[in-house]
Write a protein that holds these residues in place. Sequence first.
Motif, PDB file in Angstrom:
ATOM      1  N   LEU A 137       0.831  -1.194   0.000  1.00 26.14           N
ATOM      2  CA  LEU A 137       0.000   0.000   0.000  1.00 26.14           C
ATOM      3  C   LEU A 137       0.868   1.248   0.000  1.00 26.14           C
ATOM      4  O   LEU A 137       2.048   1.187   0.373  1.00 26.14           O
ATOM      5  CB  LEU A 137      -0.885   0.049   1.256  1.00 26.14           C
ATOM      6  CG  LEU A 137      -1.837  -1.107   1.540  1.00 26.14           C
ATOM      7  CD1 LEU A 137      -2.379  -0.994   2.959  1.00 26.14           C
ATOM      8  CD2 LEU A 137      -2.976  -1.112   0.540  1.00 26.14           C
ATOM      9  N   ALA A 138       0.262   2.360  -0.366  1.00 28.99           N
ATOM     10  CA  ALA A 138       0.918   3.657  -0.204  1.00 28.99           C
ATOM     11  C   ALA A 138      -0.160   4.693   0.098  1.00 28.99           C
ATOM     12  O   ALA A 138      -1.253   4.652  -0.478  1.00 28.99           O
ATOM     13  CB  ALA A 138       1.696   4.051  -1.452  1.00 28.99           C
ATOM     14  N   SER A 139       0.143   5.608   1.004  1.00 28.43           N
ATOM     15  CA  SER A 139      -0.817   6.652   1.362  1.00 28.43           C
ATOM     16  C   SER A 139      -0.690   7.826   0.391  1.00 28.43           C
ATOM     17  O   SER A 139       0.406   8.186  -0.048  1.00 28.43           O
ATOM     18  CB  SER A 139      -0.596   7.120   2.799  1.00 28.43           C
ATOM     19  OG  SER A 139       0.693   7.698   2.946  1.00 28.43           O
ATOM     20  N   VAL A 140      -1.837   8.424   0.058  1.00 26.01           N
ATOM     21  CA  VAL A 140      -1.908   9.574  -0.840  1.00 26.01           C
ATOM     22  C   VAL A 140      -2.830  10.601  -0.184  1.00 26.01           C
ATOM     23  O   VAL A 140      -3.986  10.288   0.114  1.00 26.01           O
ATOM     24  CB  VAL A 140      -2.459   9.190  -2.223  1.00 26.01           C
ATOM     25  CG1 VAL A 140      -2.500  10.416  -3.136  1.00 26.01           C
ATOM     26  CG2 VAL A 140      -1.637   8.073  -2.850  1.00 26.01           C
ATOM     27  N   ASN A 141      -2.329  11.797   0.056  1.00 25.44           N
ATOM     28  CA  ASN A 141      -3.121  12.833   0.702  1.00 25.44           C
ATOM     29  C   ASN A 141      -3.992  13.570  -0.311  1.00 25.44           C
ATOM     30  O   ASN A 141      -3.493  14.116  -1.297  1.00 25.44           O
ATOM     31  CB  ASN A 141      -2.208  13.825   1.428  1.00 25.44           C
ATOM     32  CG  ASN A 141      -1.459  13.173   2.573  1.00 25.44           C
ATOM     33  OD1 ASN A 141      -2.010  12.346   3.296  1.00 25.44           O
ATOM     34  ND2 ASN A 141      -0.204  13.558   2.746  1.00 25.44           N
ATOM     35  N   VAL A 142      -5.293  13.595  -0.038  1.00 29.11           N
ATOM     36  CA  VAL A 142      -6.257  14.147  -0.979  1.00 29.11           C
ATOM     37  C   VAL A 142      -6.061  15.646  -1.193  1.00 29.11           C
ATOM     38  O   VAL A 142      -6.397  16.171  -2.264  1.00 29.11           O
ATOM     39  CB  VAL A 142      -7.688  13.826  -0.485  1.00 29.11           C
ATOM     40  CG1 VAL A 142      -8.741  14.561  -1.292  1.00 29.11           C
ATOM     41  CG2 VAL A 142      -7.929  12.320  -0.545  1.00 29.11           C
ATOM     42  N   HIS A 143      -5.500  16.348  -0.209  1.00 28.01           N
ATOM     43  CA  HIS A 143      -5.328  17.794  -0.362  1.00 28.01           C
ATOM     44  C   HIS A 143      -4.116  18.161  -1.216  1.00 28.01           C
ATOM     45  O   HIS A 143      -3.928  19.329  -1.551  1.00 28.01           O
ATOM     46  CB  HIS A 143      -5.196  18.467   1.010  1.00 28.01           C
ATOM     47  CG  HIS A 143      -3.953  18.114   1.746  1.00 28.01           C
ATOM     48  ND1 HIS A 143      -3.873  17.024   2.587  1.00 28.01           N
ATOM     49  CD2 HIS A 143      -2.730  18.695   1.779  1.00 28.01           C
ATOM     50  CE1 HIS A 143      -2.662  16.965   3.106  1.00 28.01           C
ATOM     51  NE2 HIS A 143      -1.941  17.952   2.618  1.00 28.01           N
ATOM     52  N   GLU A 144      -3.294  17.192  -1.604  1.00 22.93           N
ATOM     53  CA  GLU A 144      -2.078  17.492  -2.348  1.00 22.93           C
ATOM     54  C   GLU A 144      -2.327  17.516  -3.863  1.00 22.93           C
ATOM     55  O   GLU A 144      -3.036  16.661  -4.402  1.00 22.93           O
ATOM     56  CB  GLU A 144      -0.997  16.461  -2.003  1.00 22.93           C
ATOM     57  CG  GLU A 144      -0.557  16.552  -0.547  1.00 22.93           C
ATOM     58  CD  GLU A 144       0.486  15.531  -0.161  1.00 22.93           C
ATOM     59  OE1 GLU A 144       0.991  15.617   0.976  1.00 22.93           O
ATOM     60  OE2 GLU A 144       0.798  14.639  -0.984  1.00 22.93           O
ATOM     61  N   ARG A 145      -1.727  18.490  -4.515  1.00 20.40           N
ATOM     62  CA  ARG A 145      -1.888  18.631  -5.965  1.00 20.40           C
ATOM     63  C   ARG A 145      -1.400  17.375  -6.675  1.00 20.40           C
ATOM     64  O   ARG A 145      -0.342  16.840  -6.378  1.00 20.40           O
ATOM     65  CB  ARG A 145      -1.085  19.853  -6.445  1.00 20.40           C
ATOM     66  CG  ARG A 145      -1.275  20.188  -7.907  1.00 20.40           C
ATOM     67  CD  ARG A 145      -0.772  21.603  -8.203  1.00 20.40           C
ATOM     68  NE  ARG A 145       0.634  21.750  -7.873  1.00 20.40           N
ATOM     69  CZ  ARG A 145       1.630  21.596  -8.751  1.00 20.40           C
ATOM     70  NH1 ARG A 145       1.358  21.285 -10.004  1.00 20.40           N
ATOM     71  NH2 ARG A 145       2.877  21.782  -8.378  1.00 20.40           N
TER      72      ARG A 145
END
Length: 269
Positions: A137-145
């Motif tokens: 898995l890898a985390s992805v922050n929704v607020h990041e462009r």
Amino acid sequence: MQTLVQTLLASRRGPKLAGTGELAGGGDGTVLQCCPNGARPADAYPAVPVTPHRLARDARAVSALGVFSVHVHPRDRDGRESLDLDTVGAVTSAIREMAPRTEIGVTTARWVEPDPVARTEMIRQWGRLPAHARPDLASVNVHERGWQRVCAALDAVGIGVELGVWTSGDAVQLRKAGLPRGTARVLAEVTVTDPGIAVAEAVRILNALGPMPAPILLHGEEAGAWPVLEYAKRIDLDTRIGFEDTLECPGRLRRAVSNEELVRHALTR
């Protein structure tokens, strides 16, 4: 307000580990994840693991307690966070060797590589890693462009996505956009550290998310970490603990000596 939160719980169970049929710890069918290091500087606290060997050692220690999911921030030889192919592969393979049943997640945070195009290209390179060195898995922050582009790159190389939602605004954005393909869970991350209001912020984020077609893992940070963890357990949501989220034992009486100690406390809350 509480009624809407409760509607999130009907199908809120942690994902089974690939090939094992087991849940990643936590009891009652929920996931308890360990986050052993995060973005803390290498010199923040001696017990925070930085090297592949120390991260693997901590993963093995918490797996002995029944916790089979970790979220780590790989570091290069100089102790800097890195998305480099070799760095990510070295950390993942070390954990895989010492904790073979553990689900391994890594970060893709903007502060590691600010350029979303470069970040996406580095993630595509992870597809060259052999299976034992490739994160689950890898985390992805929704607020990041560029977050959707990063999610697509992860899906293209067979790595699941943990979507980081830090605010109710992020939650609304995610609901409008929809969950991208490959989403394994949504990380509802309460960044409000005041222990008196952290749970109220958690409720706001959950209400903004509404029902999700993927599990939600709810967690806080610093002084808000333990109140949010306890709330997550009360409402039967997945949660996490580790030095990324807090250095301190419950009650903030002292610093924990290890990630294992933090996990032991979490399992008994």
